[in-house]
Design a protein around this motif. Structure first.
Motif, PDB file in Angstrom:
ATOM      1  N   HIS A 174       1.186  -9.285  -7.480  1.00  0.00           N
ATOM      2  CA  HIS A 174       1.298  -7.992  -8.323  1.00  0.00           C
ATOM      3  C   HIS A 174       2.322  -7.060  -7.553  1.00  0.00           C
ATOM      4  CE1 HIS A 174      -2.345 -10.055  -8.909  1.00  0.00           C
ATOM      5  NE2 HIS A 174      -2.562  -9.674 -10.200  1.00  0.00           N
ATOM      6  N   TYR A 175       3.337  -6.744  -7.835  1.00  0.00           N
ATOM      7  CA  TYR A 175       4.250  -5.829  -7.347  1.00  0.00           C
ATOM      8  C   TYR A 175       3.947  -4.514  -7.308  1.00  0.00           C
ATOM      9  CZ  TYR A 175       8.324  -3.250  -6.323  1.00  0.00           C
ATOM     10  OH  TYR A 175       9.415  -2.317  -5.912  1.00  0.00           O
ATOM     11  N   PRO A 176       3.954  -3.715  -5.881  1.00  0.00           N
ATOM     12  CA  PRO A 176       4.447  -4.171  -4.760  1.00  0.00           C
ATOM     13  C   PRO A 176       3.430  -4.934  -3.766  1.00  0.00           C
ATOM     14  CG  PRO A 176       4.354  -1.921  -4.726  1.00  0.00           C
ATOM     15  CD  PRO A 176       3.871  -2.423  -6.277  1.00  0.00           C
ATOM     16  N   ARG A 201       7.719  -4.075   5.668  1.00  0.00           N
ATOM     17  CA  ARG A 201       7.711  -4.995   6.536  1.00  0.00           C
ATOM     18  C   ARG A 201       6.523  -6.199   5.721  1.00  0.00           C
ATOM     19  NH1 ARG A 201       6.171  -2.098  10.150  1.00  0.00           N
ATOM     20  NH2 ARG A 201       4.118  -2.761  10.510  1.00  0.00           N
ATOM     21  N   VAL A 202       5.704  -5.744   5.093  1.00  0.00           N
ATOM     22  CA  VAL A 202       4.466  -6.483   4.962  1.00  0.00           C
ATOM     23  C   VAL A 202       4.436  -6.688   3.485  1.00  0.00           C
ATOM     24  CG1 VAL A 202       1.809  -6.786   5.056  1.00  0.00           C
ATOM     25  CG2 VAL A 202       3.082  -5.601   7.090  1.00  0.00           C
ATOM     26  N   GLU A 203       4.002  -5.674   2.651  1.00  0.00           N
ATOM     27  CA  GLU A 203       3.656  -5.960   1.348  1.00  0.00           C
ATOM     28  C   GLU A 203       4.927  -6.253   0.463  1.00  0.00           C
ATOM     29  OE1 GLU A 203      -0.020  -4.112   2.350  1.00  0.00           O
ATOM     30  OE2 GLU A 203       2.276  -3.261   2.808  1.00  0.00           O
ATOM     31  N   LEU A 204       5.968  -5.592   0.753  1.00  0.00           N
ATOM     32  CA  LEU A 204       7.348  -5.723  -0.103  1.00  0.00           C
ATOM     33  C   LEU A 204       8.063  -7.018   0.187  1.00  0.00           C
ATOM     34  CD1 LEU A 204       8.538  -2.178  -0.378  1.00  0.00           C
ATOM     35  CD2 LEU A 204       8.105  -3.621  -2.333  1.00  0.00           C
ATOM     36  N   PRO A 232       0.728   5.241 -10.110  1.00  0.00           N
ATOM     37  CA  PRO A 232       0.513   3.672 -10.161  1.00  0.00           C
ATOM     38  C   PRO A 232       1.892   3.003 -10.397  1.00  0.00           C
ATOM     39  CG  PRO A 232      -1.182   4.815 -11.394  1.00  0.00           C
ATOM     40  CD  PRO A 232      -0.024   5.658 -11.185  1.00  0.00           C
ATOM     41  N   ALA A 233       2.056   1.943  -9.492  1.00  0.00           N
ATOM     42  CA  ALA A 233       3.393   1.179  -9.606  1.00  0.00           C
ATOM     43  C   ALA A 233       4.108   0.956 -11.069  1.00  0.00           C
ATOM     44  CB  ALA A 233       3.171  -0.033  -8.822  1.00  0.00           C
ATOM     45  N   THR A 234       2.823   0.368 -11.849  1.00  0.00           N
ATOM     46  CA  THR A 234       3.323   0.205 -13.144  1.00  0.00           C
ATOM     47  C   THR A 234       4.052   1.494 -14.035  1.00  0.00           C
ATOM     48  OG1 THR A 234       1.765  -1.351 -13.302  1.00  0.00           O
ATOM     49  CG2 THR A 234       2.664  -0.577 -15.343  1.00  0.00           C
ATOM     50  N   ASP A 242      14.118   2.231  -8.725  1.00  0.00           N
ATOM     51  CA  ASP A 242      14.986   2.641  -7.563  1.00  0.00           C
ATOM     52  C   ASP A 242      14.700   1.404  -6.300  1.00  0.00           C
ATOM     53  OD1 ASP A 242      15.526   4.653  -8.985  1.00  0.00           O
ATOM     54  OD2 ASP A 242      14.101   6.144  -7.740  1.00  0.00           O
ATOM     55  N   ILE A 243      13.233   1.038  -6.130  1.00  0.00           N
ATOM     56  CA  ILE A 243      13.102  -0.008  -5.218  1.00  0.00           C
ATOM     57  C   ILE A 243      13.497  -1.389  -5.621  1.00  0.00           C
ATOM     58  CG2 ILE A 243      11.468  -1.051  -3.435  1.00  0.00           C
ATOM     59  CD1 ILE A 243      10.299   1.883  -3.426  1.00  0.00           C
ATOM     60  N   LEU A 244      12.710  -1.923  -6.589  1.00  0.00           N
ATOM     61  CA  LEU A 244      12.818  -3.293  -7.156  1.00  0.00           C
ATOM     62  C   LEU A 244      14.029  -3.602  -7.581  1.00  0.00           C
ATOM     63  CD1 LEU A 244      11.272  -5.782  -7.586  1.00  0.00           C
ATOM     64  CD2 LEU A 244      10.767  -5.138  -9.931  1.00  0.00           C
TER      65      LEU A 244
END
Length: 368
Positions: A174-176, A201-204, A232-234, A242-244
């Motif tokens: 479930h991103y990120p 470093r970890v989650e992404l 929330p990310a959604t 921007d990130i994804l």
């Protein structure tokens, strides 16, 4: 394609019962749904009945939409599996990940995917790309392939390759990253703390690797990451776009997790959530139970697209990404005799025997 159809192809819903309701069939025929997601409430152990249900979804779908409708299921293995025997039963991802055997994990996923394809599914929402870094996580735990980015990346991407070999599209989630939470987003709004360097470093890391590998789809987490955004990310354009898109280079379709989950449903009505999720960068919205909520979300997307040309362009972009998923060739098997040769058949029996050996080794505290 009309604007109503464009916006409809951005909604994937669920329904009650083991047959397709006429109301949902009408929405499919009008092009106002991209397909359907099935749950345990929809399926029985009769594989022909499951096959007939997926066939009814295909038959009802609008001819104006590209390709076959999406027919999805959460069939990760372990405690998240909607289809029971004779469909191949998988252990939790953690047990597969512990083998550190990419070829084996890929073979297991391909065997499962072949059965799902024969039954008329286009995807299992898998693999889980979350990392099990919090011992008290109530929702991920053994659904993760491991406790390190390296293990999760290697094993989860092997699982994705297996699904794709079978002809399904893989959807990482479930991103990120939902692995370092103390709350379940079905019932509450979790938070993942840590600075941006740690998150990258970890989650992404597994999601970045999945994007580089060209995974077809990802699903968002209804989780807050204060180092990235206060939403929330959604619902976060920073995280979803921007990130994804811009930083990680993801080019597939981005699905929201179910917008009926309390982590986001407590924030706003479904109308506003649908618009906000699309503006953030989601291409396909999951609304897994309430047909009335699906209709309200659809109406909200159409209204916003009619009012704002920039939002209309965003919807057209999203629909084009969903169309790629729908364009995958389907190979459902409708003949009972052939179906039972695939579901629980020779390939699956071979994998099942390997899984039983794995379980025996695990019980003795050994590894394969």
């Amino acid at each position: 394609m009309t604007l109503a159809e464009t916006c409809g192809q951005m909604i994937l819903g669920g329904f009650a019962g083991t047959s397709l309701p006429s109301s949902y069939a009408r929405a499919l025929a009008a092009g106002e749904r991209a397909g359907a997601i099935l749950f345990r409430r929809n399926v029985t152990q009769d594989v022909l009945a499951v096959s007939e249900l997926t066939a009814s979804i295909r038959a009802a779908a609008s001819p104006n939409a590209t390709g076959s409708p999406i027919v999805a299921v959460d069939q990760e293995g372990g405690r998240v599996a909607r289809l029971g025997p004779p469909v191949l039963t998988l252990p939790p991802a953690a047990r597969l990940g512990a083998t550190l055997n990419e070829a084996f994990v890929e073979r297991v996923a391909e065997a499962q995917g072949s059965e799902l394809m024969a039954l008329g599914f286009t995807t299992s929402f898998a693999p889980v790309l979350d990392i099990h870094t919090h011992p008290d996580n109530p929702v991920i735990g053994d659904r993760a392939f491991g406790r390190t980015p390296e293990t999760v990346t290697a094993m989860a991407l092997a699982f994705a390759r297996g699904l794709q070999k079978a002809g399904l599209f893989a959807c990482g989630k479930h991103y990120p990253g939902h692995g370092d939470t103390e709350k379940d987003s079905h019932f509450d709004r979790p938070t993942v703390h840590g600075d941006r360097a740690r998150l990258e470093r970890v989650e992404l890391a597994p999601f970045a690797a999945a994007a580089r590998a060209g995974i077809a789809a990802l699903m968002t987490a209804h989780v807050v990451y204060p180092a990235l955004d206060d939403k929330p990310a959604t619902l976060s354009k920073v995280i979803c776009t921007d990130i994804l898109r811009n930083q990680l280079g993801f080019r597939g379709a981005l699905l929201s997790d179910d917008l009926e989950m309390k982590a986001v449903a407590a924030l706003a009505p479904i109308d506003a959530l649908a618009v906000d999720a699309v503006e953030a960068g989601c291409d396909l919205l999951l609304i897994c139970a309430n047909e009335e909520a699906q209709a309200r979300a659809h109406e909200a997307l159409v209204r916003r697209a009619e009012a704002r040309s920039t939002f209309r362009l965003r919807c057209e972009e999203a629909q084009a990404r969903v169309a790629v998923l729908r364009a995958l060739p389907m190979r459902p098997e409708r003949e009972r005799e052939k179906l039972v040769q695939i579901v629980g058949g020779e390939k699956s029996r071979g994998v099942r025997n390997e899984l039983e050996e794995l379980a025996e080794l695990a019980a003795r505290g050994q590894t394969s």
